[in-house]
Design an enzyme around this catalytic site. Structure first.
Site, PDB file in Angstrom:
ATOM      1  CG  ASP A  34      -0.254  -0.549   2.408  1.00 43.91           C
ATOM      2  OD1 ASP A  34       1.154  -0.368   2.683  1.00 43.91           O
ATOM      3  OD2 ASP A  34      -0.970  -0.782   3.593  1.00 43.91           O
ATOM      4  CG  ASN A  90      -9.099  -1.020  12.326  1.00 38.13           C
ATOM      5  OD1 ASN A  90      -8.167  -1.635  11.620  1.00 38.13           O
ATOM      6  ND2 ASN A  90      -9.539   0.129  11.375  1.00 38.13           N
ATOM      7  CG  HIS A 135      -5.858  -1.920   8.923  1.00 39.22           C
ATOM      8  ND1 HIS A 135      -6.200  -0.790   9.525  1.00 39.22           N
ATOM      9  CD2 HIS A 135      -4.485  -2.000   8.736  1.00 39.22           C
ATOM     10  CE1 HIS A 135      -4.889  -0.281   9.762  1.00 39.22           C
ATOM     11  NE2 HIS A 135      -4.010  -1.106   9.180  1.00 39.22           N
ATOM     12  CD  GLU A 174      -8.886   1.335   8.104  1.00 42.94           C
ATOM     13  OE1 GLU A 174      -8.704   0.463   8.722  1.00 42.94           O
ATOM     14  OE2 GLU A 174      -8.210   2.473   8.246  1.00 42.94           O
TER      15      GLU A 174
HETATM   16  C1  GLP Z   1      -0.581   0.120   8.433  1.00 43.75           C
HETATM   17  C2  GLP Z   1      -0.191  -0.599   7.322  1.00 43.75           C
HETATM   18  C3  GLP Z   1      -0.343  -1.870   7.569  1.00 43.75           C
HETATM   19  C4  GLP Z   1       0.129  -2.286   9.200  1.00 43.75           C
HETATM   20  C5  GLP Z   1      -0.547  -1.642  10.151  1.00 43.75           C
HETATM   21  C6  GLP Z   1      -0.170  -1.755  11.660  1.00 43.75           C
HETATM   22  O1  GLP Z   1      -1.877   0.789   8.712  1.00 43.75           O
HETATM   23  N1  GLP Z   1      -0.680  -0.023   6.346  1.00 43.75           N
HETATM   24  O2  GLP Z   1       0.386  -2.686   6.647  1.00 43.75           O
HETATM   25  O3  GLP Z   1       0.145  -3.707   9.287  1.00 43.75           O
HETATM   26  O4  GLP Z   1      -0.435  -0.362   9.739  1.00 43.75           O
HETATM   27  O5  GLP Z   1       1.140  -1.322  11.697  1.00 43.75           O
HETATM   28  P1  GLP Z   1       2.124  -1.492  12.997  1.00 43.75           P
HETATM   29  O6  GLP Z   1       2.895  -2.714  12.553  1.00 43.75           O
HETATM   30  O7  GLP Z   1       2.907  -0.436  13.081  1.00 43.75           O
HETATM   31  O8  GLP Z   1       1.183  -1.844  14.157  1.00 43.75           O
END
Ligand code: GLP
Length: 259
Positions: free
Chosen positions: A66, A135, A137, A142
């Site tokens: 992404d 949440n 995702h 989302e």
């Molecule tokens: C972001 C990314 C995801 C990631 C998520 C969790 O929103 N788009 O790919 O898995 O956050 O992030 P973190 O690993 O920093 O908790």
């Protein structure tokens, strides 16, 4: 689906690196890379193994999950830059073969379609690394994301913008829109490896692994995939009902079953 519970975040990194290294040694050509803090221990471990000559990414290519709409690739918070700084420059992966959606494309809708087609043309992705949002995702899919969605524009929830604000100067700087691989796109990868650590992720991990298959928890789509591995530390595993069974499975593998 296999659930691997390990003591702490460093251990999740070792297991994810084991999965990736085994895939590379087995002939994998294409990696799917996640950003965020969850895979960082894995990326550090891969860098270490690459420097030690234990794994090589020469000739491979990689696709990002992404990108934020509106951030140029060299913006400090752009995912293109994140993956360059946190992984690519520390391993022998050719930066020109690491691809992501262009968040500054004049027509972001067309860019999402182009990126989806590029993955299909170069793929399938052999191993897709995933983190998980609080949440549920994955990528930036989302809650309410169609379980068969393709790469497209998504609007971030207030919760996700708040969570990701820690990387920006203030929440006002966090973009509202992103381009993300869809859940259907992600599920075309041969092996999904989701990693999470810390108690903040415990509820999302439990919903993804043991809750219903539902668009309300996009990560639950892993239940529908033929080869999914969930690598979590004890804190992130704390809400799993059947944690003892997952540990038992791990301790009683037959021969070299691998992950
Ligand atoms: C972001 C990314 C995801 C990631 C998520 C969790 O929103 N788009 O790919 O898995 O956050 O992030 P973190 O690993 O920093 O908790």
């Amino acid at each position: 689906m296999e659930i691997v519970i390990v003591p702490g975040p460093e251990d999740t990194g070792v297991v994810v690196a084991d999965v990736i290294a085994a895939a590379v040694h087995g002939g994998a050509r294409t990696l799917g890379l996640a950003t965020g803090s969850s895979p960082l221990t894995a990326y550090a471990e891969l860098a270490r193994r690459c420097a030690a000559g234990q794994v090589s990414f020469t000739g491979m290519q990689a696709f990002l999950l992404d990108e934020y709409v509106g951030l140029p690739a060299d913006h400090p918070q752009a995912y293109a830059r994140f993956i360059r700084d946190r992984l690519v420059r520390h391993v022998d992966l050719d930066p020109a073969r690491v691809h992501g959606p262009d968040g500054t494309a004049p027509d972001v809708l067309a860019e999402a379609l182009r990126y989806d087609a590029a993955i299909a043309a170069a793929g399938p992705i052999d191993v897709q690394v995933l983190g998980i949002g609080v949440n549920g995702h994955i990528g930036f899919n989302e809650p309410s994301s169609s379980l068969r969605s393709r790469t497209r524009i998504k609007t971030l929830t207030a919760r996700t913008r708040q969570d990701n604000a820690r990387f920006f100067g203030s929440i006002d700087e966090v973009p509202h829109h992103v381009i993300t691989q869809g859940l259907g796109t992600i599920c075309e990868a041969g092996h999904l490896v989701l990693t999470a650590s810390g108690s903040r992720k415990a509820a999302a991990v439990a919903a993804a692994v043991e809750g219903p298959l539902t668009a309300s928890c996009p990560a639950s789509v892993l239940q529908w995939h033929s080869h999914a591995t969930v690598v979590v530390d004890e804190a992130a595993a704390a809400h799993l009902r059947d944690a003892d069974f997952y540990r038992y499975v791990l301790e009683h593998k037959i021969g070299d079953q691998g992950y």
